[in-house]
Design an enzyme around this catalytic site. Structure first.
Site, mmCIF file in Angstrom:
data_model
loop_
_atom_site.group_PDB
_atom_site.id
_atom_site.type_symbol
_atom_site.label_atom_id
_atom_site.label_comp_id
_atom_site.label_asym_id
_atom_site.label_seq_id
_atom_site.Cartn_x
_atom_site.Cartn_y
_atom_site.Cartn_z
ATOM 1 N NE ARG A 38 -34.689 50.721 57.679
ATOM 2 C CZ ARG A 38 -35.653 51.751 57.489
ATOM 3 N NH1 ARG A 38 -36.780 52.059 58.010
ATOM 4 N NH2 ARG A 38 -34.778 53.033 57.013
ATOM 5 C CB SER A 106 -44.122 50.834 59.124
ATOM 6 O OG SER A 106 -42.760 50.691 59.673
ATOM 7 C CE LYS A 135 -38.614 51.720 54.339
ATOM 8 N NZ LYS A 135 -39.986 51.346 54.987
#
Length: 207
Positions: A38, A106, A135
């Site tokens: 990611r 998600s 995040k």
């Protein structure tokens, strides 16, 4: 897809001065059995380089390799699958591109979880369980009640994610999670492999 227990996601800001592959290899050696790339900031060229390196590493250890968001990169390096957020490409559209590769979604509410299962997701992320700083655009914590709800109503594999640490993972497991994901707790550790082993011990102790 192969079942898994400990899901490790890259987070290079948490290990300055240490290489991506080195850190993720230590995670695998400690028991992480699924790895996700990611990276929201690198150029496509840089992202592709990292994906190729991690694809080679995960093949060497025979662990599952997932690419977040970038379906084109995942296909180019022959990753095992992709992971999509609620605001990303539609699952049905992604399925047409990736074929029988793994698709993870998600989810932050039971409606999203049920829809992902109905549309053919291979697994779902459940979270964020706790507040997380990995995040910047993370949604509000969903709490352990969502884990309990998913454990009782969803039949596909799910992984709990978001602010999970060795200090709080026991309550996540008690709520019904048999698979957990950690980012900063793993990659930011001074003993990456040891931290992963400690997570595995807690997951195995719950059986």
């Amino acid at each position: 897809m192969k079942d898994f227990r400990l899901y490790a996601i890259t987070g290079e800001t948490f290990h300055p001065g240490r290489g991506l592959v080195e850190v993720m290899e230590e995670a695998i050696q400690g028991g992480a059995d699924i790895i996700q790339l990611r990276d929201k900031t690198s150029s496509r060229e840089e992202l592709l380089r990292k994906a190729k390196e991690l694809r080679e590493l995960t093949r060497q250890y025979n662990v599952t390799f997932i690419v977040n968001d970038h379906v084109d990169i995942a296909m180019e390096v022959d990753a095992d699958g992709i992971h999509l957020g609620q605001g990303d490409m539609a699952l049905s559209e992604a399925r047409q591109i990736v074929g029988d590769k793994i698709i993870g979604i998600s989810t932050h509410a039971i409606e999203e979880a049920l829809l992902a299962e109905e549309q053919g997701a291979d697994y779902i992320g459940v979270g964020p369980i706790y507040a997380t700083n990995t995040k910047p655009d993370a949604v509000a914590p969903v709490s352990l009640s969502y884990v309990r709800e998913v454990a009782s109503r969803i039949s596909i594999p799910f992984v709990a994610i978001g602010g999970i640490k060795l200090s709080n993972v026991d309550e996540v497991i008690i709520a019904g999670a048999t698979r957990v994901c950690a980012i900063s707790e793993i990659v930011g550790s001074s003993d990456v492999a040891g931290t992963c082993r400690a997570f595995i011990e807690k997951l195995e102790g719950s059986k």
